[in-house]
Design an enzyme around this catalytic site. Structure first.
Site, PDB file in Angstrom:
ATOM      1  N   ARG A 165       0.569  -1.473   0.097  1.00 55.43           N
ATOM      2  CA  ARG A 165       0.219  -0.032   0.120  1.00 55.43           C
ATOM      3  C   ARG A 165       1.014   1.223   0.237  1.00 55.43           C
ATOM      4  NH1 ARG A 165      -2.967  -4.053  -1.058  1.00 55.43           N
ATOM      5  NH2 ARG A 165      -5.004  -4.616   0.195  1.00 55.43           N
ATOM      6  N   SER A 239     -10.156   0.901   4.416  1.00 52.83           N
ATOM      7  CA  SER A 239      -9.551   0.935   5.502  1.00 52.83           C
ATOM      8  C   SER A 239      -8.539   2.555   6.051  1.00 52.83           C
ATOM      9  CB  SER A 239      -8.551  -0.218   5.478  1.00 52.83           C
ATOM     10  OG  SER A 239      -9.161  -0.862   4.804  1.00 52.83           O
ATOM     11  N   GLU A 334      -3.538   4.816   6.008  1.00 57.07           N
ATOM     12  CA  GLU A 334      -3.270   4.553   5.294  1.00 57.07           C
ATOM     13  C   GLU A 334      -4.068   5.323   4.187  1.00 57.07           C
ATOM     14  OE1 GLU A 334      -4.634   0.560   3.734  1.00 57.07           O
ATOM     15  OE2 GLU A 334      -5.332   1.331   2.533  1.00 57.07           O
TER      16      GLU A 334
HETATM   17  P1  FAD Z   1      -7.951   9.955  -4.479  1.00 57.85           P
HETATM   18  O1  FAD Z   1      -8.110   9.891  -3.184  1.00 57.85           O
HETATM   19  O2  FAD Z   1      -8.703  11.135  -5.257  1.00 57.85           O
HETATM   20  O3  FAD Z   1      -6.226  10.449  -4.366  1.00 57.85           O
HETATM   21  C1  FAD Z   1      -5.511   9.331  -3.762  1.00 57.85           C
HETATM   22  C2  FAD Z   1      -4.106   9.921  -3.561  1.00 57.85           C
HETATM   23  O4  FAD Z   1      -3.912  10.081  -4.599  1.00 57.85           O
HETATM   24  C3  FAD Z   1      -3.624  11.710  -3.061  1.00 57.85           C
HETATM   25  O5  FAD Z   1      -2.789  11.572  -1.908  1.00 57.85           O
HETATM   26  C4  FAD Z   1      -4.463  12.413  -4.788  1.00 57.85           C
HETATM   27  O6  FAD Z   1      -3.745  13.495  -4.778  1.00 57.85           O
HETATM   28  C5  FAD Z   1      -3.463  11.509  -5.204  1.00 57.85           C
HETATM   29  N1  FAD Z   1      -3.513  11.034  -7.012  1.00 57.85           N
HETATM   30  C6  FAD Z   1      -5.019  11.035  -7.218  1.00 57.85           C
HETATM   31  N2  FAD Z   1      -4.917  11.135  -8.565  1.00 57.85           N
HETATM   32  C7  FAD Z   1      -3.603  10.961  -9.145  1.00 57.85           C
HETATM   33  C8  FAD Z   1      -2.944  12.036 -10.318  1.00 57.85           C
HETATM   34  N3  FAD Z   1      -3.567  11.753 -11.186  1.00 57.85           N
HETATM   35  N4  FAD Z   1      -1.623  12.054  -9.920  1.00 57.85           N
HETATM   36  C9  FAD Z   1      -1.111  12.322  -8.542  1.00 57.85           C
HETATM   37  N5  FAD Z   1      -1.561  11.424  -7.870  1.00 57.85           N
HETATM   38  C10 FAD Z   1      -3.206  11.225  -7.600  1.00 57.85           C
HETATM   39  N6  FAD Z   1      -8.076   0.838  -1.178  1.00 57.85           N
HETATM   40  C11 FAD Z   1      -7.161  -0.373  -1.393  1.00 57.85           C
HETATM   41  O7  FAD Z   1      -5.701  -0.414  -1.937  1.00 57.85           O
HETATM   42  N7  FAD Z   1      -7.494  -1.463  -1.679  1.00 57.85           N
HETATM   43  C12 FAD Z   1      -9.142  -1.700  -1.610  1.00 57.85           C
HETATM   44  O8  FAD Z   1      -9.463  -2.775  -1.471  1.00 57.85           O
HETATM   45  C13 FAD Z   1      -9.882  -0.888  -1.511  1.00 57.85           C
HETATM   46  N8  FAD Z   1     -10.864  -0.143  -1.209  1.00 57.85           N
HETATM   47  C14 FAD Z   1     -12.108   0.378  -0.950  1.00 57.85           C
HETATM   48  C15 FAD Z   1     -12.913   0.352  -0.597  1.00 57.85           C
HETATM   49  C16 FAD Z   1     -13.654   1.756  -0.027  1.00 57.85           C
HETATM   50  C17 FAD Z   1     -15.315   1.870   0.216  1.00 57.85           C
HETATM   51  C18 FAD Z   1     -12.608   2.808  -0.393  1.00 57.85           C
HETATM   52  C19 FAD Z   1     -13.976   4.291   0.356  1.00 57.85           C
HETATM   53  C20 FAD Z   1     -11.702   2.908  -0.223  1.00 57.85           C
HETATM   54  C21 FAD Z   1     -11.160   1.957  -0.652  1.00 57.85           C
HETATM   55  N9  FAD Z   1      -9.594   1.543  -0.927  1.00 57.85           N
HETATM   56  C22 FAD Z   1      -8.750   0.794  -1.270  1.00 57.85           C
HETATM   57  C23 FAD Z   1      -8.847   3.149  -1.579  1.00 57.85           C
HETATM   58  C24 FAD Z   1      -8.780   4.136  -2.248  1.00 57.85           C
HETATM   59  O9  FAD Z   1     -10.106   3.666  -3.149  1.00 57.85           O
HETATM   60  C25 FAD Z   1      -8.077   3.991  -3.484  1.00 57.85           C
HETATM   61  O10 FAD Z   1      -6.670   3.884  -2.276  1.00 57.85           O
HETATM   62  C26 FAD Z   1      -8.263   4.531  -4.647  1.00 57.85           C
HETATM   63  O11 FAD Z   1      -6.598   4.487  -5.579  1.00 57.85           O
HETATM   64  C27 FAD Z   1      -8.196   6.218  -4.371  1.00 57.85           C
HETATM   65  O12 FAD Z   1      -7.943   5.999  -6.257  1.00 57.85           O
HETATM   66  P2  FAD Z   1      -8.857   8.021  -5.840  1.00 57.85           P
HETATM   67  O13 FAD Z   1      -8.661   7.863  -6.916  1.00 57.85           O
HETATM   68  O14 FAD Z   1     -10.412   8.284  -5.487  1.00 57.85           O
HETATM   69  O15 FAD Z   1      -7.429   8.766  -5.222  1.00 57.85           O
HETATM   70  P1  NAP Z   2     -10.224 -10.272   4.957  1.00 57.98           P
HETATM   71  O1  NAP Z   2     -10.899 -11.235   3.485  1.00 57.98           O
HETATM   72  O2  NAP Z   2     -11.713  -9.798   5.833  1.00 57.98           O
HETATM   73  O3  NAP Z   2      -9.142 -10.299   4.726  1.00 57.98           O
HETATM   74  C1  NAP Z   2      -8.666  -9.279   6.458  1.00 57.98           C
HETATM   75  C2  NAP Z   2      -7.325  -9.287   6.479  1.00 57.98           C
HETATM   76  O4  NAP Z   2      -6.724 -10.219   6.761  1.00 57.98           O
HETATM   77  C3  NAP Z   2      -7.192  -8.249   5.271  1.00 57.98           C
HETATM   78  O5  NAP Z   2      -6.580  -6.849   5.508  1.00 57.98           O
HETATM   79  C4  NAP Z   2      -6.283  -8.888   4.951  1.00 57.98           C
HETATM   80  O6  NAP Z   2      -4.171  -8.259   4.314  1.00 57.98           O
HETATM   81  C5  NAP Z   2      -5.533 -10.311   5.469  1.00 57.98           C
HETATM   82  N1  NAP Z   2      -5.985 -11.778   4.677  1.00 57.98           N
HETATM   83  C6  NAP Z   2      -6.664 -12.398   4.807  1.00 57.98           C
HETATM   84  N2  NAP Z   2      -6.189 -13.091   4.218  1.00 57.98           N
HETATM   85  C7  NAP Z   2      -5.201 -13.399   3.095  1.00 57.98           C
HETATM   86  C8  NAP Z   2      -4.161 -14.095   3.484  1.00 57.98           C
HETATM   87  N3  NAP Z   2      -4.694 -15.314   2.846  1.00 57.98           N
HETATM   88  N4  NAP Z   2      -2.688 -14.047   3.143  1.00 57.98           N
HETATM   89  C9  NAP Z   2      -2.106 -12.460   3.759  1.00 57.98           C
HETATM   90  N5  NAP Z   2      -3.432 -11.875   3.994  1.00 57.98           N
HETATM   91  C10 NAP Z   2      -4.580 -12.172   4.084  1.00 57.98           C
HETATM   92  O7  NAP Z   2     -10.753  -8.685   3.799  1.00 57.98           O
HETATM   93  P2  NAP Z   2     -11.476  -6.740   3.613  1.00 57.98           P
HETATM   94  O8  NAP Z   2     -11.399  -6.364   4.845  1.00 57.98           O
HETATM   95  O9  NAP Z   2     -13.217  -8.046   3.520  1.00 57.98           O
HETATM   96  O10 NAP Z   2     -10.702  -7.021   2.677  1.00 57.98           O
HETATM   97  C11 NAP Z   2     -10.550  -8.380   1.431  1.00 57.98           C
HETATM   98  C12 NAP Z   2      -9.719  -7.180   0.657  1.00 57.98           C
HETATM   99  O11 NAP Z   2     -10.077  -6.177   0.352  1.00 57.98           O
HETATM  100  C13 NAP Z   2      -8.848  -7.144   1.161  1.00 57.98           C
HETATM  101  O12 NAP Z   2      -7.237  -7.838   0.637  1.00 57.98           O
HETATM  102  C14 NAP Z   2      -8.101  -5.602   1.599  1.00 57.98           C
HETATM  103  O13 NAP Z   2      -6.833  -5.578   1.640  1.00 57.98           O
HETATM  104  C15 NAP Z   2      -9.144  -5.036   0.774  1.00 57.98           C
HETATM  105  N6  NAP Z   2      -9.291  -4.221   1.324  1.00 57.98           N
HETATM  106  C16 NAP Z   2      -8.959  -3.266   1.122  1.00 57.98           C
HETATM  107  C17 NAP Z   2      -9.434  -1.831   1.654  1.00 57.98           C
HETATM  108  C18 NAP Z   2      -8.061  -0.196   1.576  1.00 57.98           C
HETATM  109  O14 NAP Z   2      -9.010   0.940   2.149  1.00 57.98           O
HETATM  110  N7  NAP Z   2      -7.210  -0.238   1.404  1.00 57.98           N
HETATM  111  C19 NAP Z   2     -11.161  -1.141   1.804  1.00 57.98           C
HETATM  112  C20 NAP Z   2     -11.516  -2.780   1.955  1.00 57.98           C
HETATM  113  C21 NAP Z   2     -10.812  -4.263   1.233  1.00 57.98           C
HETATM  114  P3  NAP Z   2      -4.455  -7.387   3.120  1.00 57.98           P
HETATM  115  O15 NAP Z   2      -5.214  -6.247   3.398  1.00 57.98           O
HETATM  116  O16 NAP Z   2      -2.874  -7.188   3.824  1.00 57.98           O
HETATM  117  O17 NAP Z   2      -5.650  -8.231   1.569  1.00 57.98           O
END
Ligand code: FAD
Ligand code: NAP
Length: 338
Positions: A165, A239, A334
């Site tokens: 991340r 998250s 994050e």
């Molecule tokens: P923004 O929130 O608009 O920006 C995020 C950052 O990136 C800011 O610093 C911004 O300035 C910068 N940025 C945006 N666009 C550009 C660009 N074109 N050039 C340079 N900088 C830029 N993330 C995960 O990794 N995995 C997940 O599973 C996941 N699940 C999510 C679920 C939910 C319900 C929500 C609300 C969020 C989740 N996220 C997850 C977080 C988020 O969706 C991601 O990080 C996504 O990539 C953010 O995209 P955005 O366009 O909304 O970025």
């Molecule tokens: P989940 O599947 O219930 O898992 C809970 C946590 O356990 C996650 O954080 C995941 O780590 C870890 N995990 C589960 N299985 C694993 C494996 N086999 N090996 C290593 N790590 C494992 O989680 P969830 O909340 O429903 O989310 C599902 C996926 O979507 C996850 O990968 C999560 O990162 C992603 N997600 C991200 C965001 C965000 O905003 N970043 C929001 C929602 C969901 P990891 O997080 O490292 O994968």
């Protein structure tokens, strides 16, 4: 090109925080972006922030500068070889729409990343990941505009220093570049990742007998819809904290003290479940005014309505402090704080 003044950002961030931007402009082409950057106003303002879908940010105050909304569009396959395609997407494309486009064209590799909110341009910023797949696994290169040099450069994978991340865009290159386009290398022969989380169980429930990128995407969509709070219903940015990575020695000591600790091997280290740590400190379902810790997902902080970004930030600090006090583990945010 039009630069607007004193604009509410409430509809531009998924937390639904009512911060205001001193100036706001959107651009649909590189020329429009250059026009903004060359304007006197841009030269006089110290701060500029590029906005995608606003799904990974928390505004704790009004933004004292220019917010630039990226509206670049376009998806195309730019080359292919025996095994793969290079698919190019403009930064303003909605990420999930891009995933669906790839699935429809049988470009494999990002199906596990279905339904992540936000835009293509932000996908490299935190090396988005879910269900065992990260963008770095398919990333080929990107094109970005350097704000100070006023030049477009191409950055390959090695230059982006992708981590868990994380990437160079959150550190040395923070706010230096505006990503214009991302190129991904996607496969002709899919490699299925189904071992993570509930994917296998969901595929079984769906009655799937033959794996495909379509049904993996569908399984991921269904799991996500059943578990994660929808920002359209309740403000959140996914998250709020990263899962902490600790050394095996630290882990041994913690595991002795807390036998139910949830953890996963991570390269030469151990990844802890941040959700478990937070829940163990009693925060799950906690609410203070309109700021809260989601009742089903302790990792997700929420805005129940009119919370101020400062209140959500203050809650996050209380959570960090209490987790540190109990486990001696430092949670890292994050979400990008402004
Ligand atoms: P923004 O929130 O608009 O920006 C995020 C950052 O990136 C800011 O610093 C911004 O300035 C910068 N940025 C945006 N666009 C550009 C660009 N074109 N050039 C340079 N900088 C830029 N993330 C995960 O990794 N995995 C997940 O599973 C996941 N699940 C999510 C679920 C939910 C319900 C929500 C609300 C969020 C989740 N996220 C997850 C977080 C988020 O969706 C991601 O990080 C996504 O990539 C953010 O995209 P955005 O366009 O909304 O970025
Ligand atoms: P989940 O599947 O219930 O898992 C809970 C946590 O356990 C996650 O954080 C995941 O780590 C870890 N995990 C589960 N299985 C694993 C494996 N086999 N090996 C290593 N790590 C494992 O989680 P969830 O909340 O429903 O989310 C599902 C996926 O979507 C996850 O990968 C999560 O990162 C992603 N997600 C991200 C965001 C965000 O905003 N970043 C929001 C929602 C969901 P990891 O997080 O490292 O994968």
């Amino acid at each position: 090109m039009q630069i607007q003044e004193n604009i509410s950002l409430r509809n531009f961030n998924t937390f639904g925080i009512d911060a205001r931007a001193k100036y706001f402009a959107s651009f649909e082409s590189l020329e429009e972006l250059e026009e903004i950057v060359d304007s006197d106003l841009f030269k006089h303002e110290k701060n500029s922030l590029i906005l995608g879908g606003g799904s990974n940010m928390l505004f704790t105050k009004n933004y004292d500068g220019i917010v630039l909304k990226n509206a670049l569009k376009g998806i195309s396959c730019i080359s292919e070889d025996e095994n793969s395609y290079i698919v190019s997407a403009a930064a303003g494309e909605v990420w999930h729409k891009f995933v669906l486009h790839c699935i429809a064209h049988q470009y494999a590799g990002i199906e596990n990343l279905s339904l992540i909110p936000g835009n293509v341009g932000a996908s490299p910023i935190q090396n988005i990941g879910a269900y065992g797949v990260e963008i770095k696994d398919v990333f080929y290169s990107l094109e970005a505009y350097h704000k100070k040099d006023k030049k477009v450069v191409e950055l390959k994978k090695e230059a982006c220093a992708f981590g868990y991340r994380d990437s160079i865009f959150k550190h040395q290159f923070k706010e230096d570049y505006i990503i214009l386009k991302v190129n991904y290398r996607l496969q002709k022969q899919p490699v299925f990742h189904t071992q993570y989380g509930n994917i296998e169980a969901e595929l079984q429930r769906m009655g799937v007998t033959e794996l495909s990128i379509q049904n993996i995407s569908q399984a991921v969509i269904q799991i996500r819809q059943s578990k994660l709070p929808d920002p359209a219903v309740i403000g959140n940015a996914g998250s709020f904290f990263k899962n902490p990575i600790i050394t095996p020695v630290q882990w041994e000591a913690l595991k002795q003290q807390f036998p139910h600790l949830i953890s996963f091997p991570f390269q030469d280290a151990v990844k802890l479940s941040a959700a478990w740590l937070i829940e163990s400190c009693g925060w799950k379902g906690y609410r203070e005014g309109d700021a809260g810790c989601h009742e089903k997902q302790a990792l997700v902080l929420v805005n129940y309505g009119r919370a101020h970004g400062r209140e959500i930030f203050a809650l996050s600090q209380k959570i960090i402090d209490s987790v540190y006090q109990k486990f001696h583990v430092e949670l890292e945010r994050e979400v990008n704080i402004y």
